[in-house]
Design a protein around this motif. Structure first.
Motif, PDB file in Angstrom:
ATOM      1  N   ALA A  52       0.863  -0.772  -0.231  1.00 13.06           N
ATOM      2  CA  ALA A  52       0.096  -0.497   0.233  1.00 13.06           C
ATOM      3  C   ALA A  52       0.748   0.869  -0.116  1.00 13.06           C
ATOM      4  N   VAL A  53       2.041   0.930   0.679  1.00 13.20           N
ATOM      5  CA  VAL A  53       2.963   2.299   0.689  1.00 13.20           C
ATOM      6  C   VAL A  53       3.760   2.497  -0.679  1.00 13.20           C
ATOM      7  N   ILE A  54       4.485   1.177  -0.913  1.00 11.69           N
ATOM      8  CA  ILE A  54       5.071   1.441  -2.685  1.00 11.69           C
ATOM      9  C   ILE A  54       3.496   2.282  -3.732  1.00 11.69           C
ATOM     10  N   SER A  55       2.782   1.237  -3.508  1.00 12.37           N
ATOM     11  CA  SER A  55       1.413   2.177  -4.608  1.00 12.37           C
ATOM     12  C   SER A  55       1.034   3.071  -3.909  1.00 12.37           C
ATOM     13  N   LEU A  56       1.371   3.963  -3.071  1.00 12.28           N
ATOM     14  CA  LEU A  56       1.016   5.059  -2.962  1.00 12.28           C
ATOM     15  C   LEU A  56       2.271   6.167  -2.914  1.00 12.28           C
ATOM     16  N   THR A  57       3.363   5.579  -2.849  1.00  8.51           N
ATOM     17  CA  THR A  57       4.183   6.351  -3.290  1.00  8.51           C
ATOM     18  C   THR A  57       4.680   6.172  -5.164  1.00  8.51           C
ATOM     19  N   ALA A  58       3.925   5.080  -5.520  1.00  9.94           N
ATOM     20  CA  ALA A  58       3.648   4.969  -6.903  1.00  9.94           C
ATOM     21  C   ALA A  58       3.212   6.271  -7.847  1.00  9.94           C
ATOM     22  N   ILE A  59       2.034   6.352  -6.989  1.00  9.70           N
ATOM     23  CA  ILE A  59       0.465   6.919  -7.504  1.00  9.70           C
ATOM     24  C   ILE A  59       1.502   9.057  -7.646  1.00  9.70           C
ATOM     25  N   VAL A  60       2.547   9.303  -6.539  1.00  8.86           N
ATOM     26  CA  VAL A  60       2.936  10.565  -5.914  1.00  8.86           C
ATOM     27  C   VAL A  60       4.420  10.567  -7.899  1.00  8.86           C
ATOM     28  N   THR A  61       4.667   9.626  -7.293  1.00 11.36           N
ATOM     29  CA  THR A  61       6.545   9.248  -8.783  1.00 11.36           C
ATOM     30  C   THR A  61       5.549   9.556  -9.963  1.00 11.36           C
ATOM     31  N   ILE A  62       4.481   9.003 -10.424  1.00  7.30           N
ATOM     32  CA  ILE A  62       4.087   8.958 -11.468  1.00  7.30           C
ATOM     33  C   ILE A  62       3.480  10.456 -12.116  1.00  7.30           C
ATOM     34  N   CYS A  63       2.414  10.772 -10.943  1.00  8.27           N
ATOM     35  CA  CYS A  63       2.230  12.484 -11.295  1.00  8.27           C
ATOM     36  C   CYS A  63       2.661  13.677 -11.211  1.00  8.27           C
ATOM     37  N   ALA A  64       4.230  12.775  -9.903  1.00  9.31           N
ATOM     38  CA  ALA A  64       5.620  14.172 -10.806  1.00  9.31           C
ATOM     39  C   ALA A  64       5.988  13.779 -12.115  1.00  9.31           C
ATOM     40  N   GLY A  65       6.217  13.076 -12.653  1.00  5.88           N
ATOM     41  CA  GLY A  65       7.003  12.257 -14.111  1.00  5.88           C
ATOM     42  C   GLY A  65       5.891  13.033 -14.852  1.00  5.88           C
ATOM     43  N   TRP A  66       5.002  12.672 -14.499  1.00  6.20           N
ATOM     44  CA  TRP A  66       3.859  13.394 -15.192  1.00  6.20           C
ATOM     45  C   TRP A  66       3.738  15.462 -15.197  1.00  6.20           C
ATOM     46  N   TYR A  67       4.107  15.743 -14.427  1.00  7.56           N
ATOM     47  CA  TYR A  67       4.215  17.358 -13.826  1.00  7.56           C
ATOM     48  C   TYR A  67       5.172  17.548 -15.038  1.00  7.56           C
TER      49      TYR A  67
END
Length: 185
Positions: A52-67
């Protein structure tokens, strides 16, 4: 090696996809024998929470990559997406380990909620995860085998515009599944 992959990105994508999905379905359908892996109770217990922590972190990094790509920061985008992919691989290895040894986690909530909410949610999550696998391999292989100026003449951007939102939704639904299994019920 890189030149061979560069010239065969669709074929390599297909091969990696088949291998990855065979492992996932082999684990989920209990084809892979549990006796192949050591049974570490402490790790098995913590995997859902860690994932769950890995998933939440991945959500942040994907959004950061998009940004970052929207802002024109190609190197930051590249790093964010590599981190996202590494998080995905770690998630998948941990998930497969747990499923091979323990099987899928049964839904502990009410049957009505299971039928009309949990199972459709889980089905969408699984479907998106399956669809994302070849898309992610494809865009990553395109990016990994070409210099930046050459990537713009490939399908990287077009496919990534599909892959990134689906990947985000899949991770987000995975967190909702986790919450239903381990927090709400």
């Amino acid at each position: 090696m890189q030149l061979q992959i560069k010239d065969n990105v669709p074929a390599v994508t297909g091969l990696l996809t088949v291998i990855s999905l065979a492992l996932v379905f082999g684990a989920a359908l209990r084809v892979i024998p549990p006796s192949v892996f050591p049974h570490v109770d402490a790790l098995i217990t913590v995997i859902p929470h860690l994932n769950a922590v890995i998933s939440l972190t991945a959500i942040v990094t994907i959004c950061a990559g998009w940004y970052y790509i929207k802002a024109g920061s190609i190197e930051k985008h590249r790093r964010a997406m590599i981190v996202s992919f590494v998080l995905f691989v770690i998630f998948l290895v941990l998930y497969l380990y747990r499923v091979i040894l323990e099987g899928p986690t049964p839904f502990p909530g009410p049957a009505l909620l299971k039928t009309y909410f949990y199972l459709p949610l889980l089905a969408i999550h699984i479907l998106l995860a399956i669809v994302c696998v070849p898309l992610l391999y494809y865009v990553l292989l395109l990016a990994a085998t070409r210099p930046i100026d050459e990537i713009y003449s490939t399908n990287h951007r077009r496919i990534a515009r599909i892959a990134a939102p689906l990947w985000l939704i899949s991770f987000t639904l995975g967190v909702v599944v986790y919450a239903l299994l381990y927090i709400v019920y």
